[in-house]
Write a protein that holds these residues in place. Structure first.
Motif, short mmCIF file in Angstrom:
data_model
loop_
_atom_site.label_atom_id
_atom_site.label_comp_id
_atom_site.label_asym_id
_atom_site.label_seq_id
_atom_site.Cartn_x
_atom_site.Cartn_y
_atom_site.Cartn_z
N HIS A 66 14.10 17.38 2.25
CA HIS A 66 13.08 16.57 2.92
C HIS A 66 12.29 15.80 1.88
O HIS A 66 12.09 16.26 0.77
N HIS A 67 11.81 14.65 2.27
CA HIS A 67 11.03 13.83 1.34
C HIS A 67 9.98 13.09 2.14
O HIS A 67 10.29 12.10 2.79
N VAL A 68 8.74 13.58 2.18
CA VAL A 68 7.69 12.96 2.97
C VAL A 68 6.61 12.47 2.00
O VAL A 68 5.78 13.25 1.54
N GLU A 69 6.66 11.20 1.67
CA GLU A 69 5.65 10.58 0.81
C GLU A 69 5.35 9.21 1.40
O GLU A 69 6.18 8.32 1.38
N LYS A 70 4.14 9.06 1.94
CA LYS A 70 3.81 7.85 2.65
C LYS A 70 3.70 6.67 1.69
O LYS A 70 3.19 6.80 0.59
N GLN A 71 4.20 5.53 2.16
CA GLN A 71 4.07 4.28 1.43
C GLN A 71 3.35 3.29 2.33
O GLN A 71 3.40 3.39 3.56
N ILE A 72 2.65 2.35 1.70
CA ILE A 72 1.83 1.40 2.45
C ILE A 72 2.19 -0.01 2.00
O ILE A 72 2.25 -0.29 0.80
N LEU A 73 2.44 -0.89 2.98
CA LEU A 73 2.61 -2.31 2.72
C LEU A 73 1.52 -3.05 3.48
O LEU A 73 1.25 -2.76 4.66
N THR A 74 0.88 -4.00 2.80
CA THR A 74 -0.22 -4.76 3.38
C THR A 74 0.22 -6.19 3.63
O THR A 74 0.82 -6.82 2.75
N PHE A 75 -0.06 -6.70 4.85
CA PHE A 75 0.29 -8.06 5.21
C PHE A 75 -0.98 -8.79 5.63
O PHE A 75 -1.90 -8.19 6.22
N SER A 76 -1.06 -10.07 5.30
CA SER A 76 -2.24 -10.85 5.62
C SER A 76 -2.39 -11.00 7.14
O SER A 76 -1.44 -10.75 7.90
N GLY A 77 -3.56 -11.45 7.56
CA GLY A 77 -3.86 -11.46 8.98
C GLY A 77 -3.06 -12.46 9.79
O GLY A 77 -2.97 -12.32 11.01
N ASN A 78 -2.47 -13.47 9.14
CA ASN A 78 -1.68 -14.45 9.90
C ASN A 78 -0.23 -14.02 10.07
O ASN A 78 0.60 -14.83 10.49
N HIS A 79 0.10 -12.79 9.72
CA HIS A 79 1.47 -12.29 9.88
C HIS A 79 1.57 -11.42 11.14
O HIS A 79 0.62 -10.71 11.50
N SER A 80 2.73 -11.49 11.78
CA SER A 80 3.01 -10.59 12.89
C SER A 80 4.34 -9.87 12.67
O SER A 80 4.88 -9.28 13.60
N HIS A 81 4.86 -9.95 11.47
CA HIS A 81 6.06 -9.21 11.12
C HIS A 81 6.08 -9.04 9.60
O HIS A 81 5.35 -9.71 8.87
N GLY A 82 6.92 -8.13 9.14
CA GLY A 82 7.03 -7.88 7.71
C GLY A 82 8.27 -7.07 7.39
O GLY A 82 8.85 -6.41 8.26
N MET A 83 8.67 -7.16 6.15
CA MET A 83 9.85 -6.46 5.68
C MET A 83 9.46 -5.16 4.99
O MET A 83 8.46 -5.09 4.27
N LEU A 84 10.30 -4.12 5.19
CA LEU A 84 10.14 -2.84 4.50
C LEU A 84 11.31 -2.70 3.52
O LEU A 84 12.41 -2.31 3.91
N PRO A 85 11.11 -3.02 2.24
CA PRO A 85 12.22 -2.97 1.28
C PRO A 85 12.33 -1.59 0.62
O PRO A 85 11.46 -0.72 0.78
N GLY A 86 13.40 -1.43 -0.13
CA GLY A 86 13.57 -0.23 -0.94
C GLY A 86 13.79 1.04 -0.15
O GLY A 86 13.44 2.13 -0.61
N LEU A 87 14.37 0.97 1.03
CA LEU A 87 14.62 2.15 1.84
C LEU A 87 15.84 2.90 1.30
O LEU A 87 16.73 2.32 0.68
N HIS A 88 15.85 4.19 1.59
CA HIS A 88 17.00 5.01 1.22
C HIS A 88 18.05 4.95 2.32
O HIS A 88 17.73 5.13 3.52
N PRO A 89 19.31 4.71 2.00
CA PRO A 89 20.35 4.70 3.03
C PRO A 89 20.51 6.06 3.70
O PRO A 89 20.17 7.10 3.13
N PHE A 90 21.02 6.01 4.91
CA PHE A 90 21.38 7.22 5.65
C PHE A 90 20.19 8.18 5.74
O PHE A 90 20.28 9.35 5.40
#
Length: 1117
Positions: free
Chosen positions: A801-825
């Protein structure tokens, strides 16, 4: 006890000091009460000896961690620990090696250079000034790879130390243990926390405070970041602190929970002595705090107050003793004791019930002197019970002095803020209470200020001539002046050429060193004034040089054409002194607001002698003019007459109007206030107006004093406002102000984003979408959105198991965003929060998504086992990051020749459940390079490589491991290299040629029997070498009978022939070693002579034999 003193002296010269250990307290008594001191603890300092012990040598493998314990004897006070060597030099410390707070020496990983036999721990006991030494500790660090390689040459390549070398590893903590710990510290003390980690490479330590920031001004890091030190600890320092150890293989955390307790401490100081008159009321307050909350007890004259005589005028309520309608004879000393489990406070306060008529303690008929326009303070220090009331009178005592320009302070001091000549005279201080009245007379003298009327002027003088600086001063005739001259801010040179008079300085026979700045200072007992001038020395010339100087001050200032907001100023220029006037500078003094300060008003060209001056209302103007030429500014002209402008309404309003909130229900309106010149009249105020935008039609207003902000309370949360600030004085209001805009205070958002969706793009990238929140739910300035996401677990059962929260911040004019660097499977969870200037809102409901399979990571290991002549076995471990379900492995291998050229590649497909394979039909004495990678449905991952050599009659030698596809560095057997084989052949050929030459030279010398030679040299160990026959067999030493290291000589002294060995037989006519007809070399050099074996055993050097020569060389290779 010392006479007439409270000091207790104990003579311990004849007794043991421990007999006097204990707790002491001093008590002082007289007829007014009893006071007690704090407890005084006396203990004898101790510096016990180190217990005898024998430290066994510590043998460790290179790269592992190590702790050298000190464990000094307990002393009083505790000793100071340090580590040194036999030469009393401190042992070097670094991020790898450091001393812990308990004195132990910690190695994150040991190196070869850590081997030494003088690790010595010293304990210094500061009070007794003694140092104790622990027995030296010996540490030996072994490099097992080097030992195996060295010993293999002696023991037929046997691996004596089969333990594997220490691999690189991620950090782990040596101290403290476990994932978390706790620590308690007292308020005001020093907090020290340490984290020491082991690992390879050496870990780096960093610190953070989980619940806030570290106090920058009170925080320091010691022992290479391993110790966090916070001084003067306060309650705000409690919380969780995290230390992180990190190297390139990973990181580890430890959380230390700090609890700050507090011994009792005063909030507003200890209780103060109280003087009460009969029938008066008073309070004795003992206000203190601590953690846990302390208890407060009272005593009177050293006796608990509950056991003291009852007094109806006294009432005790927690930290306060109230006295009501006290009576004569109730005087006593009260003790307040504030205590908790961490300490206590004890304070004595004398409550004196006293009837005393007033007395004035200030000296009678004292004379106070002050300079005009300065502040004057006249004292009237008094005593009495009840406390006397002070009143002041001047001269005729017609009225009390309690209004402008006088200020009466609580301690009886009378202040004249701006003293004038009319304030001089006799002052009477009257102190009265119910028991009487007391008068005291003092005098105030207001003196004229000291001013320099004629300042010294800039001088240019020829060398050898004289020069004079004038400095004429005006001062109060009753004050004694003292004139002082300085050169370049230092004393005048001690030279008789410098002549100082009462108002001048004369320098005779000027030289170059006399150049500089000369300053005259006029001092009196109350004030001083100064002025400076520069002296320039030039060479003497036969013709008089033109004298250049600053212009004289303008004269005859006149004000004409006087209007409400302007005036015409004219003047007469002074002498230019051969340098034309470039411009005139006009200055003014406002005697109403800034008396004594001159301000630049305007400049006019040097050709004009008049100027139209723009004026401001409500100013008392006085003007002066200065002239400027190439040499410098003139002295100011004499001031003009005063010109007063009338007050008027303000011409302008404050600028920089802003509106913002500091709380969710307020609006702070700020502005830049007007200056005194901009006020245009007395009574400057500001009319602050506001209304809610698009809601209120009417303005709400309030008039405030001359301040720079106003706070509107009870506003709705984060609504827009329109703002105006208008200047107002006693003569009217300023112009209509411009409208500014602002918002009331923000509050946390009340809603989370809706319609949250996620789209998985590939095995390491996902895209999240959400609907923007309405402004009403944001309740503040929209700063943006934060996406919290974390990896719940891998979808493969072997991954943890690996539970370590990550946070990405997007400016207020965004309504979508990318989550990079994910682990496969892997299984991921995420939620989204909106945040404003106040903070974050609630999270959206957590959602989960799975990432598809990706290519696997590199296999964890690849090793070669079970070597044979034409086969070998490869064993491997699956990848640490499988990133999916493994479908198999691909093994590729190819031969590599001596010039590092790669041969044809062969490929083998292997199932996923296999972790080893045996390859058959390999060529012996051939280097192979192997590549192994794992596969999933998404493709093959990176390969791990390994090289090995198959050598006939030898084990396979693994070369190196290379990650990826780069060409590996090779650790090559030198015996298989072509250059080495050629070198050995050349050396053998040279030895053979040398032997043939010696044989030829010996044959030319004639024939002689071996028996004669043996008789002539009975002891072969002492035979000198002959230069004419170059024989090698005549030299020997005590070690000749021993076989050389690495040779294959049997124990019977004969030489065993191998296929690779050379022999003289191969170069002679037969196999018996005979070289000529008479047999003169038979038995002398033959390896088969039985007579030599019997007579000399192993003492023959056998140097001429190529076999022995080669064996000797092999022993050095």
């Amino acid at each position: 006890m010392r006479p007439r003193s409270g000091t207790l002296v104990v003579d311990i010269s004849g007794e043991k000091a421990e007999h006097y250990e204990g707790v002491y307290q001093c008590t002082a008594r007289n007829e007014h009460g009893t006071a007690v001191s704090n407890n005084i603890v006396i203990r004898q300092s101790r510096s016990p000896l180190w217990s005898k012990e024998r430290n066994e040598p510590i043998v460790v493998q290179e790269g592992v961690s190590l702790v050298l314990q000190c464990r000094p004897p307990a002393g009083l006070p505790p000793p100071i620990i340090f580590w040194m060597d036999n030469n009393f030099q401190r042992l070097p410390q670094s991020s790898r090696v450091s001393q812990a707070l308990n004195g132990d020496l910690y190695f994150s990983n040991v190196l070869k250079e850590d081997s030494r036999n003088d690790y010595i721990c010293y304990a210094r006991f500061p009070h007794t000034q003694t140092i104790q030494q622990k027995q030296p500790i010996t540490v030996r660090v072994l490099n097992l790879d080097a030992i195996n390689e060295t010993m293999a040459a002696f023991y037929n390549d046997t691996d004596l130390f089969s333990e594997a070398p220490v691999d690189e590893r991620k950090p782990t903590f040596l101290i403290p243990s476990g994932p978390s710990s706790s620590k308690m510290v007292l308020r005001g003390q020093v907090l020290e926390m340490e984290c020491i980690a082991e690992g390879l490479p050496t870990p780096e330590i960093s610190w953070t405070k989980v619940s806030g920031d570290l106090p920058a001004k009170r925080t320091s890091f010691l022992h290479y970041q391993k110790t966090l030190r916070i001084v003067n600890v306060s309650e705000s320092d409690s919380g969780d602190y995290r230390c992180t150890a990190r190297n390139r293989l990973g990181s580890v955390h430890h959380t230390i929970r700090v609890a700050v307790k507090a011994a009792p401490y005063w909030i507003s100081g200890p209780p103060r002595n109280l003087v009460l008159a009969p029938r008066e009321t008073g309070l004795l307050i003992c206000r203190a705090s601590g953690t846990p909350k302390p208890t407060i007890t009272w005593a009177m004259n050293g006796i608990p107050i509950e056991n003291s005589p009852k007094d109806l005028s006294r009432k005790v309520e927690d930290d306060t003793v109230m006295f009501t309608d006290v009576q004569t004879g109730s005087s006593a000393v009260y003790q307040c004791n504030v205590s908790n489990e961490y300490g206590y406070l004890l304070s004595n306060a004398f409550v004196n019930v006293l009837s005393e008529p007033p007395r004035v303690l200030t000296q009678a008929n004292k004379v106070y002197q002050v300079i005009r326009n300065h502040r004057a303070l006249i004292d009237c220090s008094s005593f009495g019970s009840p406390i006397p009331k002070i009143t002041w009178f001047k001269e005729s005592r017609s009225s009390t002095l309690d209004g402008d320009p006088y200020i009466l302070h609580d301690n009886g001091t009378l202040e004249v803020h701006v003293a004038q000549a009319r304030n001089s005279g006799k002052y009477t201080c009257v102190a009265r209470n119910t028991l009487g009245i007391y008068e005291n007379h003092v005098y105030l003298e207001v003196k004229e200020p000291t001013r320099i009327l004629k300042q010294p002027e800039y001088k240019v003088v020829q060398r050898g001539r004289s020069v004079e600086f004038e400095c004429k001063v005006k001062h109060d005739p009753s004050l004694i002046p003292t004139m002082t001259w300085l050169k370049d801010n230092g004393e005048l040179p001690d030279d008789e050429r410098f002549i100082v008079d009462s108002d001048s300085l004369t320098i005779a026979d000027v030289i170059e060193n006399d150049e500089g700045v000369y300053t005259c200072i006029m001092n009196t007992s109350l004030d001083h004034d100064s002025a400076s001038a520069e002296l320039t020395v030039v060479e003497a010339t036969p013709t008089p040089a033109v004298a250049y100087d600053r212009p004289d001050a303008p004269t005859d200032l006149e004000l004409t054409d006087q209007r409400e907001r302007s005036v015409q100023l004219t003047w007469t220029p002074g002498d230019e002194h051969n340098s034309p006037i470039q411009k005139f500078l006009i200055q003014y003094e406002d005697s109403l607001h800034h008396r004594g300060h001159w301000h630049n008003l305007t400049e006019v060209p040097g050709t004009k002698t008049t100027a139209r001056l723009k004026l401001s209302p409500f100013i008392h103007y006085t003007f002066r003019v200065l002239a400027l030429n190439a040499v410098g500014l003139s002295h100011p002209s004499f001031p003009s007459r005063m010109y007063k402008t009338n007050a008027a309404a303000p011409d302008e309003n404050p600028t920089g109007v802003e509106g913002y909130g500091t709380e969710h229900d307020n609006l702070v309106i700020t502005w830049k206030p007007l200056s005194g010149l901009q006020s245009n009249g007395p009574g400057l105020q500001y009319k602050v107006m506001w209304r809610q935008k698009e809601v209120d039609k009417e303005w709400t207003s309030v008039t405030v004093a001359n301040v720079s902000k106003f706070v509107v309370s009870g506003t709705p949360t984060f609504v827009p406002y329109e703002l105006k600030v208008q200047a107002v004085n006693e003569h009217g209001t300023g112009p209509e102000p411009a409208i500014a805009h602002g918002h009331s205070g923000e509050d946390l958002p009340v809603a989370a984003p809706d319609n949250v969706q996620v789209l998985v793009l590939n095995s390491s990238l996902a895209e999240v979408h959400w609907d923007p929140l309405p402004a009403k739910a944001i309740r503040g300035h929209l700063k943006g959105y934060k996406v919290y996401y974390w990896r719940e677990r891998s979808l493969h059962k072997h991954n943890p198991h690996h539970v370590e929260k990550q946070i990405l911040t997007f400016s207020g004019n965004h309504s979508h965003g990318m989550l990079p660097g994910l682990h496969p499977f892997s299984l991921y969870s995420f939620n989204i929060r909106v945040y404003n200037g106040k903070g974050e809102g609630p999270p959206s409901p957590s959602q989960q998504f799975e990432t598809p399979e990706g290519v696997p990571g590199i296999p964890s290991s690849l090793i070669i086992t079970n070597p044979n002549l034409d086969s070998l076995t490869l064993e491997w471990a699956p990848p640490h990051d499988r990133n999916g379900r493994l479908t198999g492995y691909t093994l590729k291998y190819q031969p590599v020749n001596n010039s590092n050229e790669l041969g044809p590649v062969k490929e083998v497909a292997l199932p996923a459940n296999e972790t080893s394979v045996t390859l058959l039909n390999l060529k012996y004495s051939t280097r192979y390079k192997f590549y192994l990678n794992a596969k999933t449905v998404r493709g093959a991952g990176p390969a791990i490589s390994q090289e090995a050599v198959t050598i006939m009659d030898e084990a396979l030698i693994p070369i190196d491991v290379d990650v990826g596809t780069a060409v590996a560095s090779r650790q090559v057997d030198i015996a298989t290299q072509g250059w080495f084989i050629g070198l050995m052949c050349a050396i053998a050929l040279l030895i053979l040629i040398l032997l043939i030459i010696c044989f030829i030279q010996r044959n030319k010398g004639g024939k002689y029997p071996v028996k004669e030679k043996e008789d002539a040299h009975t002891d072969p160990e002492f035979q000198p070498m002959k230069d004419d026959d170059c024989t090698f067999g005549e030299y020997s030493d005590n070690e000749d009978h021993k076989p050389l290291k690495g040779s294959r000589t049997p124990s019977n002294g004969t030489v065993k022939r191998d296929d690779s060995d050379d022999s003289l037989v191969d170069y002679g006519e037969g196999g018996d070693g005979q070289f000529n007809e008479d047999g003169s070399f038979i038995g002398q050099y033959s390896g088969k002579s039985a007579s030599r074996e019997t007579a000399e055993g192993h003492e023959s050097s056998e140097a001429p034999s190529p076999i022995n020569a080669m064996n000797s060389l092999n022993s050095f290779v």
